[in-house]
Motif scaffolding. Structure first.
Motif, PDB file in Angstrom:
ATOM      1  N   ILE A  17      73.727 -39.419  -3.570  1.00  0.00           N
ATOM      2  CA  ILE A  17      73.731 -38.059  -2.827  1.00  0.00           C
ATOM      3  C   ILE A  17      74.432 -37.934  -1.949  1.00  0.00           C
ATOM      4  O   ILE A  17      75.237 -36.885  -1.805  1.00  0.00           O
ATOM      5  N   ALA A  18      74.680 -38.752  -0.741  1.00  0.00           N
ATOM      6  CA  ALA A  18      75.586 -38.760   0.266  1.00  0.00           C
ATOM      7  C   ALA A  18      76.968 -38.337   0.000  1.00  0.00           C
ATOM      8  O   ALA A  18      77.661 -37.892   0.290  1.00  0.00           O
ATOM      9  N   ASP A  19      77.502 -39.319  -1.136  1.00  0.00           N
ATOM     10  CA  ASP A  19      78.479 -39.326  -1.798  1.00  0.00           C
ATOM     11  C   ASP A  19      78.930 -37.900  -2.181  1.00  0.00           C
ATOM     12  O   ASP A  19      79.727 -37.216  -2.343  1.00  0.00           O
ATOM     13  N   MET A  20      77.860 -37.389  -2.896  1.00  0.00           N
ATOM     14  CA  MET A  20      78.204 -36.143  -3.820  1.00  0.00           C
ATOM     15  C   MET A  20      78.192 -34.809  -2.749  1.00  0.00           C
ATOM     16  O   MET A  20      79.067 -34.158  -2.997  1.00  0.00           O
ATOM     17  N   ILE A  21      77.534 -34.893  -1.700  1.00  0.00           N
ATOM     18  CA  ILE A  21      77.524 -33.824  -0.741  1.00  0.00           C
ATOM     19  C   ILE A  21      78.394 -34.175   0.484  1.00  0.00           C
ATOM     20  O   ILE A  21      78.827 -33.422   1.416  1.00  0.00           O
ATOM     21  N   ASP A  70      62.748 -34.015  -5.491  1.00  0.00           N
ATOM     22  CA  ASP A  70      62.975 -34.286  -4.033  1.00  0.00           C
ATOM     23  C   ASP A  70      64.325 -34.310  -3.658  1.00  0.00           C
ATOM     24  O   ASP A  70      65.060 -34.101  -2.532  1.00  0.00           O
ATOM     25  N   SER A  71      65.370 -35.001  -4.461  1.00  0.00           N
ATOM     26  CA  SER A  71      66.862 -34.981  -4.340  1.00  0.00           C
ATOM     27  C   SER A  71      67.403 -33.368  -4.253  1.00  0.00           C
ATOM     28  O   SER A  71      68.357 -33.537  -3.556  1.00  0.00           O
ATOM     29  N   LEU A  72      66.640 -32.751  -5.093  1.00  0.00           N
ATOM     30  CA  LEU A  72      67.314 -31.297  -5.278  1.00  0.00           C
ATOM     31  C   LEU A  72      66.947 -30.572  -3.796  1.00  0.00           C
ATOM     32  O   LEU A  72      67.772 -29.804  -3.328  1.00  0.00           O
ATOM     33  N   ILE A  73      65.732 -30.736  -3.328  1.00  0.00           N
ATOM     34  CA  ILE A  73      65.322 -30.107  -1.931  1.00  0.00           C
ATOM     35  C   ILE A  73      66.128 -30.821  -0.950  1.00  0.00           C
ATOM     36  O   ILE A  73      66.610 -30.334  -0.067  1.00  0.00           O
ATOM     37  N   LEU A  74      66.497 -32.162  -1.098  1.00  0.00           N
ATOM     38  CA  LEU A  74      67.340 -32.651  -0.104  1.00  0.00           C
ATOM     39  C   LEU A  74      68.626 -32.206   0.050  1.00  0.00           C
ATOM     40  O   LEU A  74      69.332 -31.947   1.109  1.00  0.00           O
ATOM     41  N   VAL A  75      69.283 -32.135  -1.016  1.00  0.00           N
ATOM     42  CA  VAL A  75      70.680 -31.504  -1.288  1.00  0.00           C
ATOM     43  C   VAL A  75      70.639 -29.989  -0.718  1.00  0.00           C
ATOM     44  O   VAL A  75      71.456 -29.387   0.157  1.00  0.00           O
ATOM     45  N   PHE A  82      76.327 -27.416  -2.799  1.00  0.00           N
ATOM     46  CA  PHE A  82      76.400 -28.382  -3.656  1.00  0.00           C
ATOM     47  C   PHE A  82      75.092 -28.759  -4.743  1.00  0.00           C
ATOM     48  O   PHE A  82      75.050 -29.496  -5.243  1.00  0.00           O
ATOM     49  N   THR A  83      74.240 -27.751  -4.565  1.00  0.00           N
ATOM     50  CA  THR A  83      72.933 -27.625  -5.173  1.00  0.00           C
ATOM     51  C   THR A  83      73.262 -27.714  -6.856  1.00  0.00           C
ATOM     52  O   THR A  83      72.710 -28.350  -7.594  1.00  0.00           O
ATOM     53  N   ALA A  84      74.178 -26.831  -7.312  1.00  0.00           N
ATOM     54  CA  ALA A  84      74.774 -26.697  -8.805  1.00  0.00           C
ATOM     55  C   ALA A  84      75.226 -28.246  -8.993  1.00  0.00           C
ATOM     56  O   ALA A  84      75.133 -28.668 -10.099  1.00  0.00           O
ATOM     57  N   ALA A  85      76.013 -28.709  -8.155  1.00  0.00           N
ATOM     58  CA  ALA A  85      76.381 -30.281  -8.746  1.00  0.00           C
ATOM     59  C   ALA A  85      75.464 -31.126  -8.841  1.00  0.00           C
ATOM     60  O   ALA A  85      75.714 -31.816 -10.022  1.00  0.00           O
ATOM     61  N   ILE A  86      74.513 -31.035  -7.931  1.00  0.00           N
ATOM     62  CA  ILE A  86      73.310 -32.142  -8.340  1.00  0.00           C
ATOM     63  C   ILE A  86      72.681 -31.501  -9.499  1.00  0.00           C
ATOM     64  O   ILE A  86      72.071 -32.723 -10.095  1.00  0.00           O
ATOM     65  N   VAL A  87      72.432 -30.385  -9.728  1.00  0.00           N
ATOM     66  CA  VAL A  87      71.700 -30.162 -10.813  1.00  0.00           C
ATOM     67  C   VAL A  87      72.586 -30.553 -12.352  1.00  0.00           C
ATOM     68  O   VAL A  87      71.969 -31.270 -13.183  1.00  0.00           O
TER      69      VAL A  87
END
Length: 237
Positions: A17-21, A70-75, A82-87
């Protein structure tokens, strides 16, 4: 791969997640801890550290494993853009899991199949490396010099056809053809440091004339090499 599924729901690590955002992992951990303390994530339970091995240096690090919600909430709390990216990433991971591509092998045939798949991916990666390596070496030699290259010399250095290089630079608005059909560099390419114009003397029937010849700088060669390498990897995939 950061996805984990061993007879349990799918989870994603805070390192991925850290890398992604594009944030420091320690900051992402602290954000997750604050959300857990407020009862927003974690189901009211404290977050537990999970050891993860870094594939590059072999060291063991700690991270939190979060479910999809929880990961979506964190992002969303840290970087809403970056919400779309994690989805999209979750959809990819769930597709892989449903296809059995990341399941833990439980039998010898499954383990052999997994090993064969990994070997096939390694062979494809090696094939891409053989395409990219000569260009990277040529780029390294160029980046160590201060000179600029004409289109013909640049194509030779990048090991592609001159017509292909010109077409690529035209479509990316590095070059254009003037009213006389001569290649000229766009001002944006000049301002970015990718291109420069060099005055050259041209012998014509009307006498000697001075014209501007578009030249590709070392910075421009580096960028072109990145573009070509990316196209090579996509072609080999």
């Amino acid at each position: 791969m950061s996805l984990m599924r061993i007879n349990s729901p799918l989870t994603m690590g805070t390192r991925e997640i850290a890398d992604m955002i594009r944030k420091n992992h320690a900051d992402v951990r602290r954000s997750a801890e604050r959300l857990a303390q407020r009862g927003v994530i974690g189901g009211g339970q404290p977050l537990a550290d999970t050891p993860v091995r870094n594939e590059q240096n072999g060291q063991i690090y700690q991270e939190y494993r979060l479910n999809k919600r929880d990961s979506l909430i964190l992002v969303a709390q840290n970087c809403p853009e970056f919400t779309a990216a994690i989805v999209d990433r979750w959809q990819e991971l769930e597709s892989l899991a449903s296809a059995g591509q990341i399941a833990i092998p439980r039998t010898l045939p499954e383990a052999l199949r997994l090993a064969a798949d990994q070997a096939e991916r390694a062979e494809r990666a090696e094939a891409v490396l053989q395409i990219v390596k000569p260009r990277a070496e040529a780029l390294q030699r160029l980046s160590e010099s201060d000179g600029s290259l004409g289109v013909r010399e640049a194509a030779k250095s990048l090991k592609i056809k001159q017509t292909e290089l010109v077409a690529m630079m035209l479509t990316r608005n590095w070059l254009y053809r003037d009213s006389q059909g001569r290649l000229q560099a766009y001002s944006k390419a000049l301002e970015s440091g990718y291109m420069e114009h060099r005055a050259v003397k041209i012998e014509r029937s009307a006498g000697r004339q001075v014209a501007g010849q578009p030249m590709i700088t070392a910075k421009g060669m580096a960028r072109l090499s990145q573009i070509i390498n990316k196209l090579s990897r996509e072609f080999a995939a």
